[in-house]
Design a protein around this motif. Structure first.
Motif, short mmCIF file in Angstrom:
data_model
loop_
_atom_site.label_atom_id
_atom_site.label_comp_id
_atom_site.label_asym_id
_atom_site.label_seq_id
_atom_site.Cartn_x
_atom_site.Cartn_y
_atom_site.Cartn_z
N ALA A 95 0.86 -1.18 0.00
CA ALA A 95 0.00 0.00 0.00
C ALA A 95 0.90 1.23 0.00
CB ALA A 95 -0.91 0.01 1.23
N PRO A 96 0.99 1.95 -1.12
CA PRO A 96 1.94 3.05 -1.23
C PRO A 96 1.79 4.08 -0.13
CG PRO A 96 0.99 2.52 -3.36
CD PRO A 96 0.25 1.73 -2.36
N SER A 97 0.56 4.32 0.32
CA SER A 97 0.35 5.38 1.30
C SER A 97 0.61 4.92 2.72
CB SER A 97 -1.09 5.90 1.20
OG SER A 97 -1.99 4.84 1.47
N ALA A 98 0.78 3.61 2.92
CA ALA A 98 0.95 3.10 4.28
C ALA A 98 2.41 3.14 4.68
CB ALA A 98 0.43 1.66 4.35
N ARG A 99 2.70 3.74 5.82
CA ARG A 99 4.07 3.84 6.32
C ARG A 99 4.11 3.35 7.76
NH1 ARG A 99 6.96 7.11 2.89
NH2 ARG A 99 5.72 8.38 1.46
N PRO A 100 5.20 2.70 8.16
CA PRO A 100 5.31 2.28 9.55
C PRO A 100 5.17 3.46 10.49
CG PRO A 100 7.07 1.32 8.22
CD PRO A 100 6.40 2.34 7.38
N GLY A 101 4.45 3.26 11.60
CA GLY A 101 4.28 4.32 12.57
C GLY A 101 5.56 4.54 13.36
N PRO A 102 5.66 5.65 14.02
CA PRO A 102 6.88 5.97 14.77
C PRO A 102 6.99 5.12 16.02
CG PRO A 102 5.19 7.60 15.19
CD PRO A 102 4.65 6.71 14.12
N GLY B 299 -3.77 -3.74 7.29
CA GLY B 299 -3.36 -3.56 5.91
C GLY B 299 -4.51 -3.11 5.03
N ARG B 300 -5.68 -3.73 5.24
CA ARG B 300 -6.86 -3.32 4.46
C ARG B 300 -7.28 -1.89 4.79
NH1 ARG B 300 -8.65 -8.67 5.71
NH2 ARG B 300 -10.07 -7.84 7.29
N GLU B 301 -6.97 -1.47 6.01
CA GLU B 301 -7.30 -0.09 6.41
C GLU B 301 -6.25 0.90 5.92
OE1 GLU B 301 -10.01 1.05 8.54
OE2 GLU B 301 -10.79 -0.89 7.84
N GLY B 302 -5.18 0.39 5.28
CA GLY B 302 -4.14 1.26 4.76
C GLY B 302 -3.18 1.78 5.81
N LEU C 291 -7.38 1.10 18.00
CA LEU C 291 -7.32 0.24 16.81
C LEU C 291 -7.59 -1.22 17.17
CD1 LEU C 291 -4.25 1.66 14.84
CD2 LEU C 291 -6.65 1.65 14.09
N ILE C 292 -6.99 -1.67 18.26
CA ILE C 292 -7.20 -3.06 18.69
C ILE C 292 -8.66 -3.29 19.06
CG2 ILE C 292 -6.63 -4.74 20.48
CD1 ILE C 292 -3.78 -3.60 20.48
N GLU C 293 -9.26 -2.33 19.76
CA GLU C 293 -10.68 -2.47 20.13
C GLU C 293 -11.58 -2.43 18.90
OE1 GLU C 293 -11.87 -3.30 23.07
OE2 GLU C 293 -9.76 -3.43 23.69
N ARG C 294 -11.23 -1.61 17.92
CA ARG C 294 -12.00 -1.58 16.67
C ARG C 294 -11.94 -2.93 15.97
NH1 ARG C 294 -10.05 2.65 12.61
NH2 ARG C 294 -11.36 1.37 11.26
N HIS C 295 -10.75 -3.53 15.99
CA HIS C 295 -10.59 -4.84 15.35
C HIS C 295 -11.41 -5.90 16.09
CE1 HIS C 295 -8.87 -8.08 13.08
NE2 HIS C 295 -8.36 -8.65 14.17
N ASN D 229 2.58 -7.33 6.60
CA ASN D 229 2.09 -8.06 7.76
C ASN D 229 3.30 -8.71 8.45
OD1 ASN D 229 0.94 -9.89 9.61
ND2 ASN D 229 -0.88 -10.16 8.32
N PRO D 230 3.71 -8.22 9.63
CA PRO D 230 4.93 -8.74 10.26
C PRO D 230 4.78 -10.16 10.80
CG PRO D 230 3.81 -7.22 11.73
CD PRO D 230 3.08 -7.15 10.41
#
Length: 339
Positions: free
Chosen positions: A4-11, A106-109, A26-30, A114-115
């Motif tokens: 996903a070109p727009s997806a970058r690892p978070g800090p 990943g689907r959410e961009g 995010l975890i609760e949303r999942h 996937n590590p």
């Protein structure tokens, strides 16, 4: 997973920081997605919640953001947990939960890779499912049909409750053992069919309609003992059920019975029946499958009745059947090897 070109690892998190509220959200949303969209069972959601708590602990310890995780992080966490005593089956479930979370991210961009992909837990020996003997299963059903002795100190209200508890428990045992229902399928049954029902018993046709894994409907036969137990239960259910309660099986407060309450009742019945092992709901399903295969050898038919998507899942019961035959051989044949 595609890039996903727009997806970058978070800090990475700042030293000493805990898991961020954004990662928690995010975890609760999942988890909500798994419950609402994927319709995972309550117990599965509990196990996934425990897996995500382990992930939170690892993120906080290494001061990482959820979206900054790389494969080497996951490998290290898994190795640490395994060295700390986490068994292969628990480790496999944990990795599966994490893998699904990152697939969703990943689907959410939100991540580019996937590590957890490609990482597998150590193989564990696959134990045979535990099943009761026919005599023990019948003894449990017979025990459930009669109320337990009521101590003199019990209140009058509890004494009145004993008969309906016996009628309910007997019906549940007969359906679990006689129809091979999963505990979630049993507890999801309603008294009558309706548009939102997740299962019901059609006494006229002698069939139960249940919504199983993967939201797949199936019909299973209900034997005469179970139908008789159902009629006896329905005759007294109205005395304890809440007026608007649709559930077939209810607890003392008149609401739908929970999985924990079902396990507790079976534990009590096991003790009363004098069985040498603790019986849980799935053991009665195992017993249903094993005893049916011993009598019919119809593997494909048992697969349909159990609602297994793959016949390999059902084939494990043939090993139980062979184990039963091997014991009979060892006990009776003159050429059997004896210890």
């Amino acid at each position: 997973m595609g890039q996903a070109p727009s997806a970058r690892p978070g800090p990475a998190l700042a030293p000493g920081a805990a898991v961020s509220s954004a990662d928690d959200a995010l975890i609760e949303r999942h988890l909500s997605y798994l419950a609402v969209q994927k319709h995972l069972a309550e117990r599965t959601l509990e196990l996934y919640g425990e897996a995500f708590n382990r992930l939170r602990e690892a993120l906080a310890r290494d001061r990482l953001a959820l979206t900054a995780v790389q494969p080497h992080h996951v490998r290290g966490w898994a190795a640490r947990l395994h060295a700390g005593g986490l068994g292969p089956r628990s480790l496999a479930l944990m990795l599966s939960a994490w893998r699904g979370l990152y697939r969703w991210l990943g689907r959410e961009g939100l991540v580019a890779l996937n590590p957890v992909d490609g990482l597998k837990a150590p193989k564990a020996a696959r134990p045979l499912p535990k099943a009761l003997s026919v005599d023990d299963a019948v003894a449990l059903a017979q025990t459930s049909a009669s109320p337990p002795p009521v101590p003199d100190s019990t209140s009058p209200r509890d004494q009145r409750e004993a008969p309906w508890l016996a009628a309910r428990d007997h019906c549940m045992v007969e359906l679990l053992y006689g129809s091979g229902l999963r505990s979630a399928e049993l507890l999801g049954l309603d008294v009558q069919a309706h548009p939102h029902a997740q299962g019901w018993v059609d006494a006229a046709s002698g069939e139960a309609h249940v919504l199983g894994k993967g939201r797949k409907w199936r019909q299973v036969p209900v034997g005469t003992p179970a139908l008789q137990a159902l009629a006896a239960w329905l005759a007294v259910r109205g005395t304890v059920a809440a007026a608007d309660e649709t559930a077939l099986f209810i607890g003392r407060l008149g609401a739908r019975l929970t999985a924990a309450q079902l396990r507790n009742r079976l534990k009590q019945l096991t003790v009363r029946a004098g069985l040498p092992t603790h019986v849980h709901p799935h053991m009665l399903r195992h017993s249903f499958a094993s005893h049916l295969l011993q009598s019919s050898s119809d593997l494909r038919g048992v697969q349909e009745l159990l609602g297994h998507a793959h016949i390999t899942t059902t084939q494990v019961y043939t090993r139980l059947d062979f184990q039963h035959l091997a014991k009979a051989y060892d006990a009776a044949h003159p050429r059997a090897r004896r210890k």
